[in-house]
Each structure stands twice: as C-alpha cells, then as structure tokens.
Design a protein around this motif. Structure first.
Motif, PDB file in Angstrom:
ATOM      1  N   ALA A 398       0.646  -1.210  -0.075  1.00 27.34           N
ATOM      2  CA  ALA A 398      -0.271  -0.360   0.602  1.00 27.34           C
ATOM      3  C   ALA A 398       0.519   1.307  -0.545  1.00 27.34           C
ATOM      4  CB  ALA A 398      -0.463   0.211   1.284  1.00 27.34           C
ATOM      5  N   VAL A 399       1.691   1.083   1.056  1.00 27.88           N
ATOM      6  CA  VAL A 399       3.115   2.057   1.373  1.00 27.88           C
ATOM      7  C   VAL A 399       3.542   2.727  -0.430  1.00 27.88           C
ATOM      8  CG1 VAL A 399       5.116   3.332   1.518  1.00 27.88           C
ATOM      9  CG2 VAL A 399       2.699   2.059   3.213  1.00 27.88           C
ATOM     10  N   LEU A 402       1.475   4.707  -2.528  1.00 26.49           N
ATOM     11  CA  LEU A 402       0.776   5.590  -2.356  1.00 26.49           C
ATOM     12  C   LEU A 402       2.460   6.903  -2.502  1.00 26.49           C
ATOM     13  CD1 LEU A 402       0.034   7.815  -0.496  1.00 26.49           C
ATOM     14  CD2 LEU A 402       0.796   6.958   1.535  1.00 26.49           C
ATOM     15  N   THR A 403       3.342   5.923  -2.509  1.00 23.63           N
ATOM     16  CA  THR A 403       4.691   6.354  -2.426  1.00 23.63           C
ATOM     17  C   THR A 403       4.648   6.783  -4.649  1.00 23.63           C
ATOM     18  OG1 THR A 403       6.087   5.386  -1.408  1.00 23.63           O
ATOM     19  CG2 THR A 403       7.169   5.983  -3.153  1.00 23.63           C
ATOM     20  N   VAL A 405       1.653   8.033  -6.082  1.00 28.54           N
ATOM     21  CA  VAL A 405       1.014   8.767  -5.840  1.00 28.54           C
ATOM     22  C   VAL A 405       1.388  10.595  -5.347  1.00 28.54           C
ATOM     23  CG1 VAL A 405      -0.882  10.310  -5.015  1.00 28.54           C
ATOM     24  CG2 VAL A 405      -1.062   7.447  -5.556  1.00 28.54           C
ATOM     25  N   SER A 422       9.019  11.786  -1.825  1.00 24.20           N
ATOM     26  CA  SER A 422       7.654  11.368  -1.665  1.00 24.20           C
ATOM     27  C   SER A 422       8.443   9.576  -0.822  1.00 24.20           C
ATOM     28  CB  SER A 422       7.887  10.685  -2.993  1.00 24.20           C
ATOM     29  OG  SER A 422       7.058  11.854  -3.770  1.00 24.20           O
ATOM     30  N   ALA A 426       5.660   8.659   2.274  1.00 25.18           N
ATOM     31  CA  ALA A 426       5.701   6.996   1.784  1.00 25.18           C
ATOM     32  C   ALA A 426       6.013   6.597   3.200  1.00 25.18           C
ATOM     33  CB  ALA A 426       6.160   6.571   1.414  1.00 25.18           C
ATOM     34  N   VAL A 429       3.872   7.514   6.875  1.00 24.30           N
ATOM     35  CA  VAL A 429       2.686   6.840   6.472  1.00 24.30           C
ATOM     36  C   VAL A 429       3.267   5.027   6.964  1.00 24.30           C
ATOM     37  CG1 VAL A 429       0.804   5.826   5.086  1.00 24.30           C
ATOM     38  CG2 VAL A 429       1.273   8.172   5.028  1.00 24.30           C
TER      39      VAL A 429
END
Length: 521
Positions: A398-399, A402-403, A405, A422, A426, A429
């Motif tokens: 998931a991370v 997200l990175t 994104v 980024s 990430a 998170v």
C-alpha cells in the motif's frame, strides 16, 4: 546487556563507516560531479545493492535472525551450528547461479532501472554492472555472518565491515583512476573495480570473527551436501518465511527502482543528485534505525520465545523513545541546514553550485520524512521477531502505491527533490501504520509519560533548528568554498553549538536521560 551501550557500539562503528562513506562520495563528487558517467556508475552499483537489500539484508535476515536466535535460546549451540551450516550451503549454491544469471542479464537490469539513459551511458552502466554483480555474492555471505555474530552479541565486526568498502573505493579513486586515464580506459570504471575489491575484503573479515565463536559455516560443496542442507527443517522454515518477506522488502526496493527510472528521465546528473542526498539521509538512518534494529531484533525474538510480552513491549517502547530523542533533531538539521552540509561535503571540483542547490533540495525532502524512515527500522522488527512477515508486506504494498501517487503529484512541481520527499512521506505513513498494528495487538503498550517526553524533544529540536536556520542564512556557504578549512570549521562549530543547545534544553526541561540510557536486558 545495556541496550544503549550495545547500540552505541554499533553506531560508533557505523559512524566510522558513514564518515568514510562521505569521504568516498566527496572524492567521487570532486572527480566526476553529477555527470552522466557517474549516473551510469550509480545505477550499476545500485543493481547488486538492490538485490542485497532485497534478499541478503532484507528477506533473508528477517527470516534467518529470529529463527537463529530462537534456536539458540531453546536448543543450544550444536543445533544452531547445524542450522548455520545448512543455510550457508544452500545460500552458496544459490549465489553462484544468481551471479551467473546477473552477468548475462545486465542489459535488461540496466534498462529496468534507467531506460532514460542515452546509448553511451547505458553501455557504460551495463559493463560496470557485469564487473560488480559478483558483489552480491560476497555481501549475501556477509549478511549471513552478520546475523550469526549479532545473535552471539558480537556487534563490532558487522558494524565495522562497510568501512572496508569505502576505503577500497577511496583507494581506487586516488590510485586506479589516474592509471585508467593513462591507459585510455574510462576513469569511472576504477570505482567498479574498487567495489569488487571491497566486497572480497568485507567477506574475508568475517572469517576470524566466526572462528572465535566456533560458528564458521561448513559449506557442502557436493550434490549430496546440497541435498542434505536442503532437507534441513530450518532451511525449509526460512524459505517459507522468505516468500512474504521478499514481497514485503521488494515493495521498498521497487519504489527505489521506480525512482531511478524517473530520475533517468530528468536529465544528466539527476540520478547522482539523488544518490548524494541519499548519503546524508542514510547517516542518521544507519546510526539510529539500523543500530537499534540490530540490537532489538535478537532480544525481541528471545522475548517472543519466552512469551515475555511485558519485556517485548518494553523493548519496543524504549526503541521508539530513542528514535524520537535522536531522530527528530537530525530531521530538523536536514531540513534547515541542508545547503551548508551539502556545500561543505561535496562542493569542489566537478560538483558545482547548481549541484549543491539541487542536492540540498533533495536532502530537505528526506528531512521531512526522516522520523518515518528511522521509525520503520524499529517497528518492523516487532513483526519479524514473531515470524509475521505478511503484515509488513501488505502495508508495504500500500505504501509503495502511495509513493507513486506522491511522485505523480510532486515530480512535475519539484523535480528530483520530489523523489526524496515522496519516499520520506510514504515512510512516515509506513511507520505509523506498523505502530498502529503493534499497539492494536498489544505488543506495544506505551509507558507513562510519552506526551511530556515528546513535548520536551519537540521544544529542544525547535530551538536547535532555529539556531541552525540562522547559521544557514547568515553565511554564503557556496562562496566560502574558496576557504575550505574555514567552511568546515564553521559547519563543525554550528553543529557543535546545536548539539549543546539541544541537550541543554532537554536537561533544563526535566528529562531524565540517564534512566533512558541505562535500559538493560
């Protein structure tokens, strides 16, 4: 065992490693700057390093060290030695095959990491990849030795080992580069030769250390030896755990691969800019995250084997407090004092003022996420010690998404600095997610006084950071390059005063540092 002293002994050697690493990179920066040939070297060097982090220091260590610690705690040294022999035999055969395949597949590997290179840069990267690919074999065996030595609480040799690589590369830059130039060979290839010499030296250093604890692996060189090792139940268990661990670690490495790809399309020097920024980020992550992670993992595994859940939670709580205490001021320094650090360390020769500016922006990006980058090193062992590889894997996937994104949103705006930012965002998170899971399972139960502790650290870091920000703005650090010693002295003075201010504020605010540093197991 005093946990802080054990971590400090690792950090002391790690600091030596990072200092020699910074000297190495300063020499490289002066010789080659952020040129296309240096981009080619860093990509070629990154390929075996990615595999090392993915398999040797990543999935393998996460599966091997907890099992090794548990086997020694429950069954003693003889079964543990049998496990070491079996694992070393399987690893040695696998590495021979991996190195052969890597040399053949070098063009594909370079394309996967840097398809934006021009043909000449690509050719150079392919050749250096072939020169350096056997480095993964050396470092995988070093990772096995380090796991054994750390389990025996012999932390010094594994922590010192990377120094040999740095010294080898410095020697190659000073002595081999002129030789290559005189013979008409691309000078940057000397660095690739230095990497291989360093890998052999690092592996050789492990032998006497393993002999002293009677744990030097006996590798089966015959087919029957391989079959016997493969049938060992510990090998089967490690391989079973490595599957999810590989996926978990690979998402972080895949993020690095994607960042390398993006950087290769941002123009000549972008890859090198990111690498030099990485070096400054890796100083606190290695000194803090890696050191405390190495110390805590065997102790967490032992607490798990004994079902000592109060001890388990206490170890994690202590590690997290140490991370906040030491990583937050480092994050503040990277954020507000990036240009003085980059200028003092790298601004000379081919590393010009523009390179200082671009690298400083990337360092600031890492500074924003440093707490997360270090925190993951403490939180993840809380899962690995319990042989839970799947949870970090799911979070990591998931991370990673997200990175990307963050990259899509930030790269068009901030360029190469966005790649560092980024990763940092990430990682923050990631660390928070891992800690939430540990708390929800009651594996980490925060002890009393966390809020007051955090506020004291925040206050001290803010005041320290404000002082560094003033020093960063009042002095033209690039222009001061005409007086190298004066610039180095000014940086050392600013950092020294900042450290004194930080700990003085902590002391005046009532923090009892001695109690935190005297934690024992």
């Amino acid at each position: 065992m005093n946990l802080f002293k054990a971590a400090f002994s690792i950090s002391a050697f790690t600091l030596l490693s990072r200092i020699t690493g910074l000297v190495r990179d300063a020499v490289n920066a002066a010789l080659f700057g952020t040129s296309a040939t240096m981009d080619a070297f860093w990509i070629a060097f990154r390929i075996p390093n990615l595999l090392r982090r993915l398999f040797a220091e990543g999935a393998f260590s996460q599966a091997f060290v907890p099992l090794l610690a548990a086997t020694r705690a429950e069954h003693g040294d003889a079964p543990t030695k049998a496990l070491i022999d079996a694992v070393a035999t399987v690893m040695a055969w696998a590495l021979l095959l991996t190195c052969a395949l890597g040399i053949v597949a070098a063009p594909v590997l370079v394309w996967l990491l840097a398809s934006g290179f021009d043909p000449a840069t690509t050719d150079a990267a392919v050749l250096m990849t072939r020169w350096m690919f056997p480095y993964i074999g050396c470092m995988s065996m070093v990772a096995l030795a380090s796991g054994v030595l750390n389990t025996w609480r012999r932390f010094a040799v594994p922590a010192f080992t990377p120094v040999l690589l740095n010294l080898s590369m410095i020697a190659a830059a000073w002595w081999l580069v002129p030789v290559f130039e005189r013979r008409g060979i691309e000078p940057v290839y000397a660095l690739a030769a230095g990497v291989m010499i360093g890998g052999v030296l690092q592996l050789a250093l492990q032998v006497p250390a393993l002999l002293r604890i009677a744990a030097l692996p006996r590798i089966g060189l015959s087919g029957s030896g391989l079959r016997a090792a493969w049938a060992h139940p510990g090998v089967t268990q490690i391989l079973g755990k490595m599957g999810p661990a590989v996926l978990g670690v690979s998402v972080a490495q895949l993020s690095l691969m994607i960042n390398s790809q993006i950087a290769s399309w941002l123009g000549a020097g972008a890859v090198s800019t990111l690498v030099y920024a990485d070096r400054l980020m890796e100083l606190p992550t290695a000194l803090l995250g890696v050191a405390f992670g190495v110390v805590l993992t065997p102790q967490l595994s032992s607490a798990q084997a004994k079902q000592d859940w109060d001890g388990y939670s206490g170890l994690l709580d202590w590690g997290l407090r140490m991370v906040l205490l030491l990583a937050l001021p480092c994050a503040a320094a990277l954020l507000v004092f990036a240009e003085p650090l980059v200028a003092t360390l790298f601004h000379r020769g081919a590393f010009d003022a523009k390179a200082v500016q671009l690298t400083s922006f990337a360092v600031m990006g890492y500074g924003i996420g440093l707490l997360g980058l270090v925190g993951v090193k403490i939180a993840a062992p809380g899962y690995y010690a319990r042989q839970d590889m799947k949870t970090p894997m799911r979070i990591g996937i998931a991370v990673m998404l997200l990175t990307q994104v963050f990259n899509a949103l930030l790269v068009p705006w901030l360029g190469v600095a966005a790649l560092a930012l980024s990763i940092g965002l990430a990682a923050t998170v990631n660390a928070g997610w891992l800690l939430h899971g540990l708390h929800r399972q009651r594996l980490w139960r925060p002890t009393a006084g966390w809020l007051a502790f955090a506020l004291r650290v925040l206050l001290a870091s803010t005041l320290m950071g404000a002082g560094l920000a003033v020093a960063a703005r009042r002095i033209d650090w690039v222009a001061l390059g005409a007086h190298e010693l004066q610039r180095a002295g000014a940086m050392a003075l600013a950092i020294g005063i900042a450290v004194l201010v930080y700990f003085a504020v902590l002391t005046l605010s009532g923090m009892k540092l001695r109690e935190l540093l005297r934690r024992r197991v």
